[in-house]
Design an enzyme around this catalytic site. Structure first.
Site, PDB file in Angstrom:
ATOM      1  N   ALA A   1       0.886  -1.179   0.000  1.00 29.12           N
ATOM      2  CA  ALA A   1       0.000   0.000   0.000  1.00 29.12           C
ATOM      3  C   ALA A   1       0.917   1.220   0.000  1.00 29.12           C
ATOM      4  O   ALA A   1       0.991   1.982   0.963  1.00 29.12           O
ATOM      5  CB  ALA A   1      -0.912  -0.011   1.212  1.00 29.12           C
ATOM      6  N   GLY A  48       0.726   3.762  -1.920  1.00 29.87           N
ATOM      7  CA  GLY A  48      -0.043   5.004  -2.017  1.00 29.87           C
ATOM      8  C   GLY A  48       0.449   5.902  -3.129  1.00 29.87           C
ATOM      9  O   GLY A  48       0.318   7.129  -3.066  1.00 29.87           O
ATOM     10  N   ASN A  73       3.631   5.197 -16.728  1.00 29.23           N
ATOM     11  CA  ASN A  73       2.392   4.836 -16.036  1.00 29.23           C
ATOM     12  C   ASN A  73       1.824   6.123 -15.428  1.00 29.23           C
ATOM     13  O   ASN A  73       2.541   6.885 -14.781  1.00 29.23           O
ATOM     14  CB  ASN A  73       2.733   3.791 -14.964  1.00 29.23           C
ATOM     15  CG  ASN A  73       1.529   3.280 -14.204  1.00 29.23           C
ATOM     16  OD1 ASN A  73       1.074   3.903 -13.249  1.00 29.23           O
ATOM     17  ND2 ASN A  73       1.016   2.127 -14.600  1.00 29.23           N
ATOM     18  N   CYS A 112      -7.549   4.067  -9.189  1.00 28.13           N
ATOM     19  CA  CYS A 112      -7.529   5.135  -8.193  1.00 28.13           C
ATOM     20  C   CYS A 112      -8.951   5.588  -7.905  1.00 28.13           C
ATOM     21  O   CYS A 112      -9.783   5.614  -8.802  1.00 28.13           O
ATOM     22  CB  CYS A 112      -6.800   6.361  -8.715  1.00 28.13           C
ATOM     23  SG  CYS A 112      -5.136   6.030  -9.153  1.00 28.13           S
ATOM     24  N   LYS A 166      -4.430   0.118 -18.173  1.00 29.51           N
ATOM     25  CA  LYS A 166      -4.145  -0.986 -17.246  1.00 29.51           C
ATOM     26  C   LYS A 166      -5.378  -1.305 -16.415  1.00 29.51           C
ATOM     27  O   LYS A 166      -5.945  -0.426 -15.768  1.00 29.51           O
ATOM     28  CB  LYS A 166      -2.971  -0.606 -16.347  1.00 29.51           C
ATOM     29  CG  LYS A 166      -2.553  -1.733 -15.423  1.00 29.51           C
ATOM     30  CD  LYS A 166      -1.172  -1.500 -14.880  1.00 29.51           C
ATOM     31  CE  LYS A 166      -0.783  -2.536 -13.871  1.00 29.51           C
ATOM     32  NZ  LYS A 166       0.559  -2.283 -13.330  1.00 29.51           N
TER      33      LYS A 166
HETATM   34  C1  LIG Z   1       5.292  -2.170  -4.588  1.00 28.52           C
HETATM   35  C2  LIG Z   1       4.378  -2.120  -5.793  1.00 28.52           C
HETATM   36  C3  LIG Z   1       4.036  -0.884  -6.348  1.00 28.52           C
HETATM   37  C4  LIG Z   1       3.192  -0.807  -7.473  1.00 28.52           C
HETATM   38  N1  LIG Z   1       2.907   0.418  -8.027  1.00 28.52           N
HETATM   39  C5  LIG Z   1       2.141   0.478  -9.155  1.00 28.52           C
HETATM   40  C6  LIG Z   1       1.885   1.726  -9.819  1.00 28.52           C
HETATM   41  O1  LIG Z   1       2.371   2.787  -9.435  1.00 28.52           O
HETATM   42  N2  LIG Z   1       1.066   1.714 -10.923  1.00 28.52           N
HETATM   43  C7  LIG Z   1       0.529   0.556 -11.413  1.00 28.52           C
HETATM   44  O2  LIG Z   1      -0.186   0.592 -12.415  1.00 28.52           O
HETATM   45  N3  LIG Z   1       0.794  -0.645 -10.832  1.00 28.52           N
HETATM   46  C8  LIG Z   1       1.578  -0.716  -9.726  1.00 28.52           C
HETATM   47  N4  LIG Z   1       1.843  -1.944  -9.150  1.00 28.52           N
HETATM   48  C9  LIG Z   1       1.282  -3.174  -9.755  1.00 28.52           C
HETATM   49  C10 LIG Z   1       2.305  -3.877 -10.635  1.00 28.52           C
HETATM   50  O3  LIG Z   1       2.721  -3.047 -11.710  1.00 28.52           O
HETATM   51  C11 LIG Z   1       1.719  -5.212 -11.210  1.00 28.52           C
HETATM   52  O4  LIG Z   1       0.543  -4.910 -11.944  1.00 28.52           O
HETATM   53  C12 LIG Z   1       1.357  -6.210 -10.112  1.00 28.52           C
HETATM   54  O5  LIG Z   1       2.284  -6.154  -9.056  1.00 28.52           O
HETATM   55  C13 LIG Z   1       1.272  -7.658 -10.636  1.00 28.52           C
HETATM   56  O6  LIG Z   1       2.499  -8.124 -11.140  1.00 28.52           O
HETATM   57  P1  LIG Z   1       3.571  -8.976 -10.236  1.00 28.52           P
HETATM   58  O7  LIG Z   1       2.787 -10.054  -9.567  1.00 28.52           O
HETATM   59  O8  LIG Z   1       4.591  -9.472 -11.216  1.00 28.52           O
HETATM   60  O9  LIG Z   1       4.156  -8.006  -9.249  1.00 28.52           O
HETATM   61  C14 LIG Z   1       2.676  -2.015  -8.022  1.00 28.52           C
HETATM   62  C15 LIG Z   1       3.032  -3.265  -7.467  1.00 28.52           C
HETATM   63  C16 LIG Z   1       3.875  -3.327  -6.360  1.00 28.52           C
HETATM   64  C17 LIG Z   1       4.239  -4.683  -5.804  1.00 28.52           C
END
Ligand SMILES: Cc1cc2nc3c(=O)[nH]c(=O)nc-3n(C[C@H](O)[C@H](O)[C@H](O)COP(=O)(O)O)c2cc1C
Length: 309
Positions: A74, A76, A103, A134, A169
């Site tokens: 989280a 944020g 993004n 969001c 996305k």
């Molecule tokens: C710490 C963290 C921060 C993330 N921040 C964003 C973000 O800023 N924007 C976004 O679209 N997705 C964000 N995500 C989601 C990832 O881009 C991805 O969609 C999601 O983690 C699934 O892929 P994974 O299982 O390979 O991590 C974040 C994920 C994590 C773990």
């Protein structure tokens, strides 16, 4: 000597990536932090941390907790804001010839439009990826990504002000992801990225309190992979634009799995926390996998799943 495997993929709107392996937003900073581990040019692309019109500090800690086969976050949407991104992050990324996908997130259509307008014409941006997970402040706080109407509105508004390839996305926290996907495609998205994280919660039972200061967070990592694969499979059957699949990729078979169900490219997220150079390693392993399986062109794998009758 055998001919090299073609790893190039076409993501629509004239965007060809050198290979189908990108890093996922929020898990790879602004790319530059990972330079000690990865030659950024070797990646299909880098999706940078979500960018908003103004800088944001994100949520208070604790913001991360490990879970079985995954992680709950989280953060944020902490970020430097679009102006500093353009001034400080984009020029070095451009010098390194990295393929940069920005993004974007906001709390209403105006925020997405403001970031897209600020980035328009800036050299070094390959595409925009709209994170629609969001709350919409103007309309009672519902998640934009949960409403086909709101998704269409934001997508169309950004489409009007930007000539960049536009990816939308999708959040998986909806009952019918196919309806959201169709709304984005109809409103002018060039490609769809899926999935974002699943809502989760971890409780410290001794203290009887949620572990995360935000109470709930987004679950990522291998724990979500089968759900993410199913989402890509369903959306691939419903829309014609290219898909970028993600959720729990940790090895080359996971990449092939997403390609087979219909993704044209993939993003590696949480796995980079364990091994910062994993995405580049997987590019090489994907080429080797294709060679071993008699696949000359990675595009042959896209949607090539065989469904028994
Ligand atoms: C710490 C963290 C921060 C993330 N921040 C964003 C973000 O800023 N924007 C976004 O679209 N997705 C964000 N995500 C989601 C990832 O881009 C991805 O969609 C999601 O983690 C699934 O892929 P994974 O299982 O390979 O991590 C974040 C994920 C994590 C773990």
């Amino acid at each position: 000597m055998s001919t090299p495997v073609n790893l190039e993929v076409d993501l629509g709107a004239g965007l060809i990536l050198r290979n189908p392996v990108l890093t996922a937003s929020g898990t790879f900073g602004y790319g530059l932090e990972f330079e000690p581990f990865v030659d950024l040019r070797r990646l299909g692309g880098i999706v940078v941390k979500g960018i908003s019109p103004r800088p944001r500090a994100g949520n208070p800690p604790p913001r991360l907790v490990e879970t079985p086969s995954g992680m709950l976050n989280a953060i944020g949407l902490q970020n430097v804001g679009v102006e500093r991104f353009i001034d400080d992050k984009l020029p070095p990324l451009r010098e390194r010839d990295a393929t940069v996908v920005v993004n974007v997130f906001g709390q209403g259509t105006e925020d997405y439009v403001a970031v897209a307008e600020a980035l328009d014409g800036k050299p070094g941006v390959a595409a925009l990826e709209l994170n629609l997970s969001c709350p919409n402040v103007a309309h009672g706080g519902f998640l934009i990504g949960k409403s086909p109407k709101a998704v269409a509105e934001v997508t169309a508004a950004v489409r009007r002000v930007s000539r960049l390839p536009l990816w939308v996305k999708l959040t998986p926290n909806v009952s019918e992801i196919v309806d959201i996907a169709a709304a984005a495609a109809d409103a002018g998205a060039d490609a769809l990225s899926l999935v974002n994280t699943y809502v989760g919660m971890v409780v410290d039972v001794e203290r009887r309190r949620p572990v995360l200061a935000n109470l709930t967070g987004g679950l990522s990592g291998p724990a979500i992979r089968p759900m993410a694969v199913a989402a890509v499979y369903q959306v691939a059957r419903a829309v014609k634009i290219p898909l970028i699949g993600m959720g729990g990729i940790v090895c080359v078979r996971d990449i092939v799995e997403f390609l087979l169900v219909g993704a044209s490219a993939v993003q590696v997220g949480t796995a980079s926390f364990n091994e910062p150079g994993i995405a580049a390693r997987l590019v090489d392993e994907l080429a080797a996998w294709c060679r071993d399986h008699g696949v000359d062109d990675v595009r042959e794998l896209v949607g090539a799943i065989e469904i028994p009758r």
